[in-house]
Scaffold this motif. Sequence first.
Motif, PDB file in Angstrom:
ATOM      1  N   ASP A  41     -82.912  11.173  13.415  1.00 21.47           N
ATOM      2  CA  ASP A  41     -82.065  12.362  13.489  1.00 21.47           C
ATOM      3  C   ASP A  41     -82.862  13.644  13.334  1.00 21.47           C
ATOM      4  O   ASP A  41     -83.814  13.707  12.556  1.00 21.47           O
ATOM      5  CB  ASP A  41     -80.943  12.310  12.436  1.00 21.47           C
ATOM      6  CG  ASP A  41     -79.688  11.664  13.002  1.00 21.47           C
ATOM      7  OD1 ASP A  41     -79.210  12.139  14.053  1.00 21.47           O
ATOM      8  OD2 ASP A  41     -79.209  10.673  12.432  1.00 21.47           O
ATOM      9  N   MET A  42     -82.460  14.621  14.136  1.00 30.93           N
ATOM     10  CA  MET A  42     -83.062  15.948  14.077  1.00 30.93           C
ATOM     11  C   MET A  42     -81.977  16.899  13.555  1.00 30.93           C
ATOM     12  O   MET A  42     -81.370  17.661  14.292  1.00 30.93           O
ATOM     13  CB  MET A  42     -83.552  16.355  15.472  1.00 30.93           C
ATOM     14  CG  MET A  42     -84.611  17.416  15.400  1.00 30.93           C
ATOM     15  SD  MET A  42     -85.357  17.734  17.001  1.00 30.93           S
ATOM     16  CE  MET A  42     -86.650  16.510  17.066  1.00 30.93           C
ATOM     17  N   ASN A  43     -81.736  16.767  12.251  1.00 33.23           N
ATOM     18  CA  ASN A  43     -80.655  17.540  11.631  1.00 33.23           C
ATOM     19  C   ASN A  43     -80.879  19.042  11.686  1.00 33.23           C
ATOM     20  O   ASN A  43     -79.922  19.820  11.676  1.00 33.23           O
ATOM     21  CB  ASN A  43     -80.476  17.100  10.171  1.00 33.23           C
ATOM     22  CG  ASN A  43     -79.897  15.709  10.067  1.00 33.23           C
ATOM     23  OD1 ASN A  43     -78.883  15.421  10.686  1.00 33.23           O
ATOM     24  ND2 ASN A  43     -80.542  14.838   9.313  1.00 33.23           N
ATOM     25  N   SER A  44     -82.162  19.442  11.740  1.00 29.30           N
ATOM     26  CA  SER A  44     -82.466  20.886  11.719  1.00 29.30           C
ATOM     27  C   SER A  44     -81.786  21.620  12.873  1.00 29.30           C
ATOM     28  O   SER A  44     -81.505  22.812  12.762  1.00 29.30           O
ATOM     29  CB  SER A  44     -83.981  21.112  11.769  1.00 29.30           C
ATOM     30  OG  SER A  44     -84.522  20.543  12.945  1.00 29.30           O
ATOM     31  N   ARG A  45     -81.502  20.893  13.980  1.00 32.12           N
ATOM     32  CA  ARG A  45     -80.868  21.528  15.142  1.00 32.12           C
ATOM     33  C   ARG A  45     -79.373  21.793  14.939  1.00 32.12           C
ATOM     34  O   ARG A  45     -78.773  22.565  15.668  1.00 32.12           O
ATOM     35  CB  ARG A  45     -81.018  20.645  16.389  1.00 32.12           C
ATOM     36  CG  ARG A  45     -82.457  20.331  16.769  1.00 32.12           C
ATOM     37  CD  ARG A  45     -83.114  21.520  17.491  1.00 32.12           C
ATOM     38  NE  ARG A  45     -84.143  21.071  18.401  1.00 32.12           N
ATOM     39  CZ  ARG A  45     -85.437  20.957  18.113  1.00 32.12           C
ATOM     40  NH1 ARG A  45     -85.874  21.295  16.919  1.00 32.12           N
ATOM     41  NH2 ARG A  45     -86.292  20.536  19.013  1.00 32.12           N
ATOM     42  N   ILE A  46     -78.757  21.087  13.967  1.00 32.72           N
ATOM     43  CA  ILE A  46     -77.313  21.263  13.754  1.00 32.72           C
ATOM     44  C   ILE A  46     -77.022  21.804  12.354  1.00 32.72           C
ATOM     45  O   ILE A  46     -75.940  21.609  11.809  1.00 32.72           O
ATOM     46  CB  ILE A  46     -76.522  19.949  14.023  1.00 32.72           C
ATOM     47  CG1 ILE A  46     -77.135  18.766  13.276  1.00 32.72           C
ATOM     48  CG2 ILE A  46     -76.436  19.662  15.521  1.00 32.72           C
ATOM     49  CD1 ILE A  46     -76.236  17.520  13.251  1.00 32.72           C
TER      50      ILE A  46
ATOM     51  N   LEU B 139     -66.572  15.586   6.671  1.00 31.69           N
ATOM     52  CA  LEU B 139     -67.989  15.752   7.030  1.00 31.69           C
ATOM     53  C   LEU B 139     -68.052  15.716   8.542  1.00 31.69           C
ATOM     54  O   LEU B 139     -67.811  14.674   9.150  1.00 31.69           O
ATOM     55  CB  LEU B 139     -68.797  14.597   6.403  1.00 31.69           C
ATOM     56  CG  LEU B 139     -70.267  14.475   6.736  1.00 31.69           C
ATOM     57  CD1 LEU B 139     -71.007  15.758   6.417  1.00 31.69           C
ATOM     58  CD2 LEU B 139     -70.878  13.327   5.943  1.00 31.69           C
ATOM     59  N   GLN B 140     -68.312  16.869   9.160  1.00 33.78           N
ATOM     60  CA  GLN B 140     -68.289  16.878  10.625  1.00 33.78           C
ATOM     61  C   GLN B 140     -69.137  18.000  11.209  1.00 33.78           C
ATOM     62  O   GLN B 140     -69.477  18.962  10.520  1.00 33.78           O
ATOM     63  CB  GLN B 140     -66.858  16.996  11.135  1.00 33.78           C
ATOM     64  CG  GLN B 140     -66.117  18.238  10.691  1.00 33.78           C
ATOM     65  CD  GLN B 140     -64.760  18.386  11.369  1.00 33.78           C
ATOM     66  OE1 GLN B 140     -64.306  19.492  11.593  1.00 33.78           O
ATOM     67  NE2 GLN B 140     -64.109  17.300  11.705  1.00 33.78           N
ATOM     68  N   VAL B 141     -69.472  17.829  12.477  1.00 33.74           N
ATOM     69  CA  VAL B 141     -70.026  18.909  13.290  1.00 33.74           C
ATOM     70  C   VAL B 141     -68.903  19.240  14.264  1.00 33.74           C
ATOM     71  O   VAL B 141     -68.665  18.493  15.215  1.00 33.74           O
ATOM     72  CB  VAL B 141     -71.304  18.454  14.035  1.00 33.74           C
ATOM     73  CG1 VAL B 141     -71.823  19.582  14.930  1.00 33.74           C
ATOM     74  CG2 VAL B 141     -72.378  18.039  13.042  1.00 33.74           C
TER      75      VAL B 141
ATOM     76  N   ASP C   2     -68.692  26.621  16.551  1.00 35.61           N
ATOM     77  CA  ASP C   2     -69.333  26.166  15.312  1.00 35.61           C
ATOM     78  C   ASP C   2     -69.980  24.796  15.495  1.00 35.61           C
ATOM     79  O   ASP C   2     -69.391  23.763  15.181  1.00 35.61           O
ATOM     80  CB  ASP C   2     -68.291  26.104  14.180  1.00 35.61           C
ATOM     81  CG  ASP C   2     -68.937  25.742  12.851  1.00 35.61           C
ATOM     82  OD1 ASP C   2     -70.185  25.736  12.766  1.00 35.61           O
ATOM     83  OD2 ASP C   2     -68.190  25.454  11.894  1.00 35.61           O
ATOM     84  N   PRO C   3     -71.220  24.774  16.012  1.00 36.58           N
ATOM     85  CA  PRO C   3     -71.875  23.489  16.270  1.00 36.58           C
ATOM     86  C   PRO C   3     -72.744  22.999  15.097  1.00 36.58           C
ATOM     87  O   PRO C   3     -73.785  22.385  15.313  1.00 36.58           O
ATOM     88  CB  PRO C   3     -72.746  23.820  17.487  1.00 36.58           C
ATOM     89  CG  PRO C   3     -73.126  25.259  17.269  1.00 36.58           C
ATOM     90  CD  PRO C   3     -72.031  25.906  16.452  1.00 36.58           C
TER      91      PRO C   3
END
Length: 318
Positions: free
Chosen positions: A142-147, A191-193, A203-204
């Motif tokens: 996962d690349m959480n930094s993008r979200i 807990l969501q995007v 809101d992404p």
Amino acid sequence: MYYSRIIGSGGYLPERVMSNAELEALVDTSDEWIQARTGIRKRHIAREDETTSEMCYYAARRAIECAGVAPDSIELIVVATSTPDLIYPSSACLLQRRLGIRNGAPAFDVQAVCSGFIYALSITDQYIRAGAMQRALVVGADMNSRILDWRDRTTCVLFGDGAGAALLERSDSPGIYKTLLHADGSYSDHLQVPSGVSKPSADPFIRMRGNEVFKFAVQAMDEIVGETLADTGLQQQDIDWLVPHQANQRIIAATVKKLGMSMDQVILTVGEHGNTSAASIPLALDAGLRDGRIKQGDIILMEAVGGGFTWGSALVRY
Ligand code: ACO
């Protein structure tokens, strides 16, 4: 009767390390608060031109090297991620391409947020147990930094980027004793995007009701232990290592206390990695295997809770 066993592991963390001190410059927070409430000291953040499938590639290559097998002998590739490179093709297909595997093996992604690796492991285990495959690659990345909303102190301090991989092979004895998967979509708002393809929004970013997630996670992690051990012939005291999802050291400590284990029996990476979602369990597993703490024959309990809510576990003899 077939089982699957883990024959290799690998991990990858982006080069750039972000300390809590750096976050103090971005939002109203402190190193002291972050460490006291979460145990996190630093996390790795991907470069702008880096991709999830690239992180998968480095982790997978290490797992393949560790197992000493030919990439073409891999009969299934499953990638757990919530942050794929593209909407499609899947990260698993992009990984297959990077690995140069052209044997027609199926490749697909699984999306179960922080429980993703357990979901992917469980699915793969079913194929191997059924005798359909001999060797499979399971990756969590996962690349959480993008979200992340880098202005939101309640989330941006918690997450990091990374990938972890495990190579599974058919065996006559466990291996994986059991995996358990659960979900309860009625908690999907916790807990969501809140943006996507059919429902785009302005809101992404990750939005979380931290307290509610915390309480649910502690209870779910407690309840799943007995359920996992049932019918395996193993007892709580047989567990040598806990390899939990690394979201918050306090959630892990609560689980350890309820299990009557000691923190010395936990592979703990949250301090160095933060929460890397689907990558956190395979990264911790890789750390424990590579530094020799986890030995051949040891019993490992992996467990995770993630957005959805999803949760699950895996009981494994290494
Ligand atoms: N720095 C300083 N203060 C902060 C920060 C911060 N980074 N973040 C929140 N605070 C403040 C809050 O605003 C609040 O202030 P107030 O009392 O004035 O309102 C205070 O600190 C306490 O906030 P809480 O949310 O009650 O703090 P808590 O001890 O619950 O810790 C945390 C918050 C770390 C988010 C915790 O709830 C947690 O870990 N939750 C679970 C996360 C998790 O497990 N996720 C797993 C799944 S992740 C996935 O699936 C993607």
